[in-house]
Design an enzyme around this catalytic site. Structure first.
Site, short mmCIF file in Angstrom:
data_model
loop_
_atom_site.label_atom_id
_atom_site.label_comp_id
_atom_site.label_asym_id
_atom_site.label_seq_id
_atom_site.Cartn_x
_atom_site.Cartn_y
_atom_site.Cartn_z
N ILE A 133 17.36 12.47 1.03
CA ILE A 133 18.07 12.05 2.23
C ILE A 133 19.25 13.00 2.44
CG2 ILE A 133 19.40 10.18 3.28
CD1 ILE A 133 18.01 8.33 1.16
N GLY A 134 19.26 13.72 3.53
CA GLY A 134 20.36 14.64 3.81
C GLY A 134 21.26 14.10 4.90
N GLU A 254 15.70 1.76 4.30
CA GLU A 254 16.49 2.10 3.13
C GLU A 254 17.17 0.87 2.55
OE1 GLU A 254 19.03 5.48 3.59
OE2 GLU A 254 20.08 5.11 1.70
N ASN A 373 29.25 -1.78 0.91
CA ASN A 373 29.26 -3.21 1.19
C ASN A 373 30.27 -3.58 2.27
OD1 ASN A 373 27.46 -3.00 -0.91
ND2 ASN A 373 28.01 -4.99 -1.76
N GLU A 374 31.35 -2.82 2.36
CA GLU A 374 32.32 -3.09 3.44
C GLU A 374 31.66 -2.83 4.80
OE1 GLU A 374 32.89 -1.44 0.71
OE2 GLU A 374 34.56 -2.48 -0.25
C1 LIG Z 1 24.25 6.65 -6.24
C2 LIG Z 1 24.41 7.20 -4.86
C3 LIG Z 1 23.36 7.92 -4.29
C4 LIG Z 1 23.51 8.47 -3.02
N1 LIG Z 1 22.47 9.22 -2.51
C5 LIG Z 1 22.63 9.80 -1.29
C6 LIG Z 1 21.61 10.64 -0.77
O1 LIG Z 1 20.58 10.85 -1.42
N2 LIG Z 1 21.79 11.20 0.42
C7 LIG Z 1 22.91 10.98 1.17
O2 LIG Z 1 23.01 11.48 2.28
N3 LIG Z 1 23.91 10.22 0.69
C8 LIG Z 1 23.80 9.62 -0.53
N4 LIG Z 1 24.82 8.85 -1.03
C9 LIG Z 1 26.08 8.76 -0.29
C10 LIG Z 1 26.38 7.39 0.30
O3 LIG Z 1 25.62 7.17 1.42
C11 LIG Z 1 27.88 7.33 0.57
O4 LIG Z 1 28.51 7.26 -0.68
C12 LIG Z 1 28.32 6.16 1.38
O5 LIG Z 1 27.84 6.25 2.68
C13 LIG Z 1 29.84 6.03 1.44
O6 LIG Z 1 30.46 7.23 1.79
P1 LIG Z 1 31.65 7.84 0.91
O7 LIG Z 1 31.20 7.85 -0.49
O8 LIG Z 1 32.06 9.10 1.52
O9 LIG Z 1 32.81 6.77 0.99
P2 LIG Z 1 33.84 6.57 2.21
O10 LIG Z 1 33.10 6.49 3.47
O11 LIG Z 1 34.93 7.54 2.07
O12 LIG Z 1 34.36 5.11 1.89
C14 LIG Z 1 35.30 4.83 0.87
C15 LIG Z 1 35.61 3.36 0.93
O13 LIG Z 1 36.16 3.03 2.19
C16 LIG Z 1 35.42 2.00 2.80
N5 LIG Z 1 35.41 2.17 4.25
C17 LIG Z 1 35.09 3.28 4.96
N6 LIG Z 1 35.18 3.04 6.27
C18 LIG Z 1 35.54 1.74 6.39
C19 LIG Z 1 35.78 0.87 7.50
N7 LIG Z 1 35.64 1.29 8.75
N8 LIG Z 1 36.12 -0.41 7.24
C20 LIG Z 1 36.25 -0.86 5.97
N9 LIG Z 1 36.05 -0.10 4.90
C21 LIG Z 1 35.69 1.19 5.11
C22 LIG Z 1 34.06 2.13 2.21
O14 LIG Z 1 33.36 0.90 2.30
C23 LIG Z 1 34.38 2.49 0.78
O15 LIG Z 1 34.71 1.34 0.07
C24 LIG Z 1 24.71 8.29 -2.29
C25 LIG Z 1 25.75 7.57 -2.88
C26 LIG Z 1 25.62 7.03 -4.15
C27 LIG Z 1 26.78 6.29 -4.73
#
Ligand SMILES: Cc1cc2nc3c(=O)[nH]c(=O)nc-3n(C[C@H](O)[C@H](O)[C@H](O)COP(=O)(O)OP(=O)(O)OC[C@H]3O[C@@H](n4cnc5c(N)ncnc54)[C@H](O)[C@@H]3O)c2cc1C
Lengths: 387, 349
Positions: A133-134, A254, A373-374
């Site tokens: 997934i990109g 997903e 989860n948020e």
């Molecule tokens: C094990 C694992 C595998 C993954 N595999 C892939 C993959 O294969 N391909 C891919 O594309 N991505 C992948 N991901 C990425 C995943 O989709 C992101 O981690 C996720 O979308 C959250 O983005 P972030 O980590 O940048 O956190 P952020 O978006 O920076 O969020 C940080 C915190 O802020 C909270 N937050 C953000 N915005 C809000 C809001 N508006 N209101 C309330 N809270 C908020 C979030 O809930 C979180 O608690 C993977 C992640 C993990 C942990």
């Protein structure tokens, strides 16, 4: 939207699903006896074993719901559900094919061209072609619409892709990525416009796959850098500019499966053995509490599978189940810790100690991947008519 | 500036030059940091000068341990300053030098047999902190119905490699008529050694959890999604507030338990309470810290895991949360009808 959209009809009992469930159990018992795998926690992220995936393909347990002309088996989502559930509960190594079978294949089926489907789907169903997934980028996680990786058409009609994706699970073991890119500049008024999905062969020149280690030192995550990568023009997936819509549909697949509450089941299984052994009242009570939560999650998840069979895309219930289910996955660890006296260590001589360690070191991922989860609770709140 | 502020500042300066790293069987501790601590006399803080230490109060030793814990320092200082040092000194056992690490093993199943002026130890001690790193170990061993505190040289002992969730060595020591200096302890003295160890972990946890909260607040202020810092989202504010509640509760109870120890009051139940409360907080604080950090916090490149992985292990070391909560519950109703629970509760700290 009313609160009623959170509730789904009960899943009908499926004889076919129960039949295939027994076949999978038999297969897994034989594989375990032959030592072809050892059970681990969270194997749909970390259990990469292409030979095992190939065996599943041979038995017809990949691409199960797809049309036969594309290598599928035209079985129901309920049957597929039973297969995936059994594999996860056994802690079998399913990571290699997981994304391709769960979401990339269905995505291709919905939006792919005839040539793309004919070329790729049979290979996925055979357990020979793996996808990643990109979507995420360093500055774009929850706020996926802010992605910057861009693709422009060159004189030959091919795409020139530049940018970087991150957290790309298992890119170093996979053949293709479905990459969300900007095909026209960001528009202030319509954040979701101008994005497209490209089907990118990961062996193309200009692609660098750099490892990122997670807490237990394991290499599952990657940074995937695209340095003016030339992607053939016919590798656009679906419509130009419809990327956001397509990604949203993909997320329903997903988010809806049993891997959203069974990632730590192998730990529960180990704990079950312990409680049976000790007959300790506190351990039995903890097992009871965990089981009650798990049984409710299963019923929810089964209802989602049944809804998929009816051709629905249950986005909101899927978000809800994923929130409740992934919370359970992490809670399992502390329920068990509180009633056992086994230190968590990857070096533990006790299998319960090892399972606790694996589950704990992977725990931060459960409630983040596939939408945090948020963010999911925001979707559920919308389903309740609150926003 | 108080003495403790000075101590804290000195330790912080050292930490600035010794960043935490991922521990491996090849590099299981921060030897260079230990040497720096030796050079500044910090490996003997709280141990009297007559006993070869650098003097100072319990509060100074606690300040050193707290600061090192918050810095995820891979050195056996908590074991040495808060447990082995005071226990060995109280038992009148001379330690040749505090410049080489002394660790602790609570292992009543190891038997100590009197042999001339000393003892010989036989049996195994599992989950011993800093095996392969510590040069000596203070073993709380059994001797018939009695307990003995023994000081053993670890050189030459087999120490298989095993680690906790943070990679800190937690091996098994096998004794086979191993010669040791030793002293008999009363049951009360032995309980105090166990309690000190639990309290040492509680002190480390309190400091680490405080730091995790600080890092998470900082990160939420810096990371931007949807055009604003995470800290502006109410859901995130609630999570940070929940973490703060946990951290503050842990610090309050741990401080009180340390003061009880300083007043030389019965410290077993206070230590039990502090340890159990700190362990319970780990569940919430580590989970929310990772949640707020998103995927970056799930990587070894980012600093968060240096503390969260330690917290996940520390809460079940020096006696698991299960063991200490049972002991606390049992202790509060021991020998009574449970009628005076409230009176006993108000006496714990
Ligand atoms: C094990 C694992 C595998 C993954 N595999 C892939 C993959 O294969 N391909 C891919 O594309 N991505 C992948 N991901 C990425 C995943 O989709 C992101 O981690 C996720 O979308 C959250 O983005 P972030 O980590 O940048 O956190 P952020 O978006 O920076 O969020 C940080 C915190 O802020 C909270 N937050 C953000 N915005 C809000 C809001 N508006 N209101 C309330 N809270 C908020 C979030 O809930 C979180 O608690 C993977 C992640 C993990 C942990």
């Amino acid at each position: 939207m009313s609160g009623a959209s959170l509730t789904l009809d009960p899943a009908p009992r499926s004889e076919a699903a129960e039949a295939v469930r027994l076949e999978v159990r038999e297969f897994l018992a034989a594989e375990l006896a032959a030592g072809s795998f050892s059970p681990h926690v969270d194997t749909w992220l970390s259990g990469v074993d292409p030979a095992f995936s190939h065996k599943l393909g041979e038995r017809g347990w990949l691409g199960m719901t797809w049309p036969k002309e594309y290598g599928g088996h035209e079985r129901t989502a309920m049957e597929r559900y039973a297969v995936t559930e059994e594999l996860l509960a056994a802690g079998a190594p399913v990571a290699a094919h997981w994304i391709a079978d769960r979401q990339s294949g269905p995505n291709l089926l919905r939006y792919g061209t005839e040539a793309q489907r004919a070329e790729i789907l049979p290979k996925i169903a055979a357990g020979e072609c793996f996808f990643v997934i990109g979507m995420s980028e360093p500055d774009s996680g929850s706020d996926l619409a802010s992605i910057r990786t861009k693709a422009t058409r060159d004189a030959n009609g091919d795409w020139v892709v530049s940018g970087a994706k991150v957290w790309t699970s298992n890119a170093h073991h996979s053949h293709y990525a479905i990459v969300l890119v900007r095909t026209s500049p960001a528009d202030r008024d319509s954040r979701h416009a101008g994005m497209s999905q490209l089907l990118i062969d990961l062996s193309l020149p200009g692609i660098a796959i750099n490892p990122i280690r997670i807490l237990d030192g394991g290499h599952h995550f990657n940074e995937v850098v695209f340095d003016d990568v030339i992607v053939p023009g016919d590798m656009l997936l679906g419509e130009e500019g419809a990327g956001w819509h397509q990604v949203t549909a993909e997320l329903a697949f997903e988010r809806s499966g049993p891997e959203r509450f069974l990632s730590t089941y192998p730990l529960v299984a180990e704990f079950g053995r312990r409680a049976a052994d000790t007959q300790d009242p506190a351990q039995l009570a903890a097992l009871g509490r965990l089981s009650a939560r798990l049984l409710a999650l299963r019923q929810l998840s089964l209802r989602i599978a049944a809804a998929l069979d009816r051709g629905e895309l249950p986005n909101i219930p899927a978000a809800l189940v994923k929130d409740v289910g992934t919370t359970f996955e992490a809670d399992v660890i502390d329920e068990i810790r509180r009633v056992t006296d086994v230190p968590a260590s990857l070096d533990s001589p006790d299998p319960l100690g090892r399972a606790l360690a694996e589950a704990q070191l992977h725990a931060p991922g459960y409630t983040l991947r596939g939408g945090t989860n948020e963010i999911l609770r925001g979707i559920v709140a919308r389903g309740l008519g609150l926003r | 500036m108080s003495d403790q502020d000075l101590v804290v500042e000195t330790v912080r300066d050292l930490l600035a030059a010794h960043e935490p790293f991922v521990l491996t069987p090849e590099r299981p501790w921060d030897e260079a940091l230990w040497q720096a601590l030796v050079e500044t006399g910090l490996t003997g803080v709280g141990i009297s000068e007559e006993a070869g230490g650098s003097g100072g109060e319990l509060a100074d030793a606690v300040a050193v341990v707290r600061t090192l814990a918050a810095g995820a320092a891979a050195v056996p200082v908590a074991e040495q300053l808060l447990v082995a040092g005071p226990a060995l000194t109280a038992a009148g056992l001379a330690v040749p030098s505090w410049d080489v690490p002394v660790t602790v093993a609570v292992a009543p199943s190891v038997t100590a047999t009197a042999d001339g002026a000393g003892y010989r130890l036989t049996g195994t001690a599992a989950g011993v902190a800093w095996t392969g790193v510590a040069a000596q170990v203070a073993v709380l061993a059994g001797s018939g119905d009695d307990l003995v505190l023994a000081l053993v040289d670890t050189a030459g002992l087999p120490a298989p490699v095993a680690a906790n969730l943070a990679g800190e060595p937690r091996g098994t020591l096998t004794f086979d008529a191993t010669p040791a200096a030793g002293a008999a302890l009363t049951a009360e003295q032995a309980d105090a050694v166990r309690a000190r160890y639990a309290l040492a972990r509680a002190v480390q946890l309190a400091a680490a959890l405080e730091q995790v909260l600080a890092w998470t607040v900082q990160y939420a202020g810096e990371r931007v999604q949807f055009g604003r810092p995470l800290a502006k989202f109410q859901a995130i504010q609630m999570e940070l507030a929940e973490m703060a509640g946990e951290v503050t509760a842990v610090t309050a109870l741990t401080d009180a338990a340390v003061q009880a120890l300083d007043r030389d009051e019965g410290v077993v139940l206070a230590a039990a309470a502090a340890k159990v409360r700190a362990g319970a907080a780990v569940e919430v604080v580590a989970r929310l810290a990772h949640q707020v950090h998103g995927a970056i916090g799930f990587t070894q490149e980012y600093r968060l895991h240096h503390l969260t992985r330690r917290c996940w292990s520390w809460r079940d070391e020096a006696g698991s949360e299960l063991v200490w909560s049972r002991l606390l519950g049992a202790g509060l109703v021991a020998g009574g009808s449970g009628e005076d629970l409230w009176i006993r509760l108000t006496r714990v700290v």
